[in-house]
Enzyme design. Sequence first.
Site, mmCIF file in Angstrom:
data_model
loop_
_atom_site.group_PDB
_atom_site.id
_atom_site.type_symbol
_atom_site.label_atom_id
_atom_site.label_comp_id
_atom_site.label_asym_id
_atom_site.label_seq_id
_atom_site.Cartn_x
_atom_site.Cartn_y
_atom_site.Cartn_z
ATOM 1 N N PRO A 40 22.049 7.851 13.975
ATOM 2 C CA PRO A 40 21.051 8.895 14.206
ATOM 3 C C PRO A 40 19.782 8.669 13.385
ATOM 4 O O PRO A 40 19.824 8.576 12.170
ATOM 5 C CB PRO A 40 21.768 10.177 13.760
ATOM 6 C CG PRO A 40 23.222 9.835 13.744
ATOM 7 C CD PRO A 40 23.279 8.387 13.427
ATOM 8 N N GLU A 41 18.660 8.543 14.080
ATOM 9 C CA GLU A 41 17.354 8.466 13.439
ATOM 10 C C GLU A 41 16.596 9.734 13.820
ATOM 11 O O GLU A 41 17.200 10.665 14.348
ATOM 12 C CB GLU A 41 16.610 7.199 13.908
ATOM 13 C CG GLU A 41 17.442 5.924 13.722
ATOM 14 C CD GLU A 41 16.756 4.667 14.237
ATOM 15 O OE1 GLU A 41 15.520 4.652 14.345
ATOM 16 O OE2 GLU A 41 17.471 3.701 14.540
#
Length: 270
Positions: A2-3
């Site tokens: 997850p960015e």
Amino acid sequence: MPELPEVETIVRGLAGTIVGKQIERAVIRLAKIAIAPPGVAFSKALRGERITGTRRRGKYAIVDLVSGRSLVTGLRMTGRLVVQKPGEEDFPGTHVVLWFTDGSRLSFADLRTFGRMRLVEPAEVWDRDLGIEPFSSGFTPGAFMSMLAGRTTPIKALLLDQRRIAGIGNIYACEALWEARIRPSRPAKALTKPAIRRLHLAIVDVLQRAIALRGTSVDDYVDAAGLRGGFQNILSVYGRLGQPCVRCGSPVVRTVLGQRGTWWCRRCQR
DNA sequence: CTGAGATCCTGGGGGC
DNA sequence: TGCCCCCAGGATCTCA
């Protein structure tokens, strides 16, 4: 992993589902995951709390509580923050569960246990080391330019440095550099003014497009409702080793830069 | 200040 | 086929 776009998607999903709910009890199954200030017991402190809002800072998902405290979750590589209905089964590696009074629950699952859920005091400054938000008004081409000035570090390593810009990870660093036609290994200070402008635009553009598609699911990522993203279908270089560059047809190569896999096009990234 | 290297973990891939 | 080894990868810490 997850960015920014994935965390933004998670946080938006949480806003629609858990805001207003009251925590009946918090269950910690793996102690190291849940961190509280000195003298504060994580589970006990959360009992009876109410969710007032959700937001994002860099790659961190923040759940605000009525007491003024916040829950700050860093998902690292395999972390998941998912709202589950009564009767729904746990994801593998569920380490923290917030049970709400209506029987639903917010689960934090992380197979690799790198992620952390931190309880933060109302006045606590927890993001001192985080850099500028890419969507903030302060992130101008000029500000970006002075960020790069004089730095010998490869431009891709700089993009991944959360102390400078918060939220860019390996996927979007690769994609933004491809979009801006810049070689990932170029020293930051060697970028021309037009290249810096292109990259600035590409960063904002790629992050916005990824949010519009609810993030990238290359492996574990799912949103707060457990759904996969859509940006993995339109990745230009990330993970596309040997496949033709969608711009020039030259095969995508993979090199290692700062101990990270880096995908790029030898022909159109200079 | 800056960069390099180690560390934390586990699923999955590669090698045999 | 099956088993073992090895390693990616984000943030953080130590060391040079």
